[in-house]
Motif scaffolding. Structure first.
Motif, short mmCIF file in Angstrom:
data_model
loop_
_atom_site.label_atom_id
_atom_site.label_comp_id
_atom_site.label_asym_id
_atom_site.label_seq_id
_atom_site.Cartn_x
_atom_site.Cartn_y
_atom_site.Cartn_z
N UNK A 19 0.82 -1.21 0.00
CA UNK A 19 0.00 0.00 0.00
C UNK A 19 0.86 1.27 0.00
N UNK A 20 2.08 1.19 0.51
CA UNK A 20 2.95 2.37 0.57
C UNK A 20 3.29 2.91 -0.81
N UNK A 21 3.11 2.11 -1.85
CA UNK A 21 3.46 2.51 -3.21
C UNK A 21 2.26 2.99 -4.02
N UNK A 22 1.13 3.14 -3.36
CA UNK A 22 -0.08 3.60 -4.05
C UNK A 22 -0.34 5.08 -3.77
N UNK A 28 -3.89 5.95 4.06
CA UNK A 28 -4.25 4.53 4.16
C UNK A 28 -4.77 4.18 5.55
N UNK A 29 -5.83 3.39 5.57
CA UNK A 29 -6.41 2.89 6.82
C UNK A 29 -6.46 1.36 6.71
N UNK A 44 -7.09 0.25 3.00
CA UNK A 44 -7.99 1.10 2.21
C UNK A 44 -7.32 2.43 1.88
N UNK A 45 -7.24 2.70 0.59
CA UNK A 45 -6.69 3.96 0.06
C UNK A 45 -7.81 4.70 -0.65
N UNK A 50 -6.71 -2.77 -0.95
CA UNK A 50 -5.89 -3.98 -1.06
C UNK A 50 -6.35 -4.94 0.03
N UNK A 51 -6.92 -6.05 -0.39
CA UNK A 51 -7.42 -7.06 0.55
C UNK A 51 -6.42 -8.21 0.53
#
Length: 243
Positions: A19-22, A28-29, A44-45, A50-51
């Motif tokens: 997620x850090x790359x989105x 993000x949560x 969640x972004x 991303x699940x």
């Protein structure tokens, strides 16, 4: 790829930090997924969720036989992406419930592809990431981990017309460039007492699993593979969400 709990610190799967790359990573949560399997975590972004339902020590076979693909089937839908990285545990002949012969690997991956076709999702194959195998090879060089499974996955992707990200090749080249000693910072090499409240409290020298720095590095390598792929338009939406 798995998201690991606090007691496993610093063990980290690349799926745990991708997620850090989105875009919108600063917002993000994370929260538990609605999966029936407790290790699953959602990130969640603003534009995407991303699940991460990956589970360590599972092969393409045991993942399905435990009902984990059926669990995904309840959640995946049109326009979604399903990324699957298998091979490490498929190769484990000592674990009968995991083992898949290289020549049967494509057939073992096929149910994942069939599910995505039924649901209107895009199935992306990801070759097995590098292990720190330099000490096992002549001249201390890094070589592809589980090469028979990497090659079988590439063949199946071509036959089935599926997107494939050769993360195994890319991470092997990354480790080779970094060097044997420096790669210890990527893998789960931990000094005694460094993480006193974790399962690694007594230290660990693990050439297979990643710690946080390695997970971030390999997630970054995967991100660049996607961003630099100009051959498959099916990845366009995914590319648009990346930073």
């Amino acid at each position: 790829m798995q998201s690991y709990p606090k007691e496993k610190e610093p063990q980290t799967g690349w799926g745990q930090v991708w997620w850090e790359y989105f875009q919108g990573a600063e917002r993000c949560v994370s929260y538990p997924s609605d999966s029936v399997f407790s290790q699953a975590v959602c990130y969640e972004l603003p534009d995407v969720i991303i699940d991460n339902r990956a589970m360590a020590a599972r092969s393409s076979r045991s993942f399905r036989e435990e009902g984990r693909l059926s669990d995904i089937a309840k959640a995946v839908g049109e326009g979604d992406y399903l990324l699957a990285q298998f091979g490490h545990n498929d190769a484990n002949q000592a674990k009968e419930e995991r083992y898949v012969r290289p020549e049967d690997f494509g057939a073992s991956l096929a149910p994942f592809a069939e599910l995505c076709t039924q649901k209107g999702a895009v199935f992306i194959l990801v070759t097995p990431i590098a292990m720190r195998n330099c000490e096992d090879n002549p001249e201390g060089r890094f070589t592809y981990s589980f090469p028979e499974y990497r090659e079988a996955m590439i063949r199946y992707a071509k036959e089935a017309g599926l997107p494939l990200l050769d993360l195994g090749k890319a991470t092997t080249e990354y480790c080779e460039k970094l060097g044997a000693e420096e790669c210890k910072e990527l893998f789960l090499w931990v000094r005694p007492g460094e993480y006193p409240d974790s399962e690694c409290a007594d230290g660990r020298q693990d050439n297979a699993h990643l710690q946080l720095a390695g997970a971030r590095a390999f997630a970054g390598v995967l991100t660049e593979l996607i961003k630099n792929d100009d051959r498959d338009s099916r990845l366009d939406a995914l590319r648009s969400w990346l930073r």
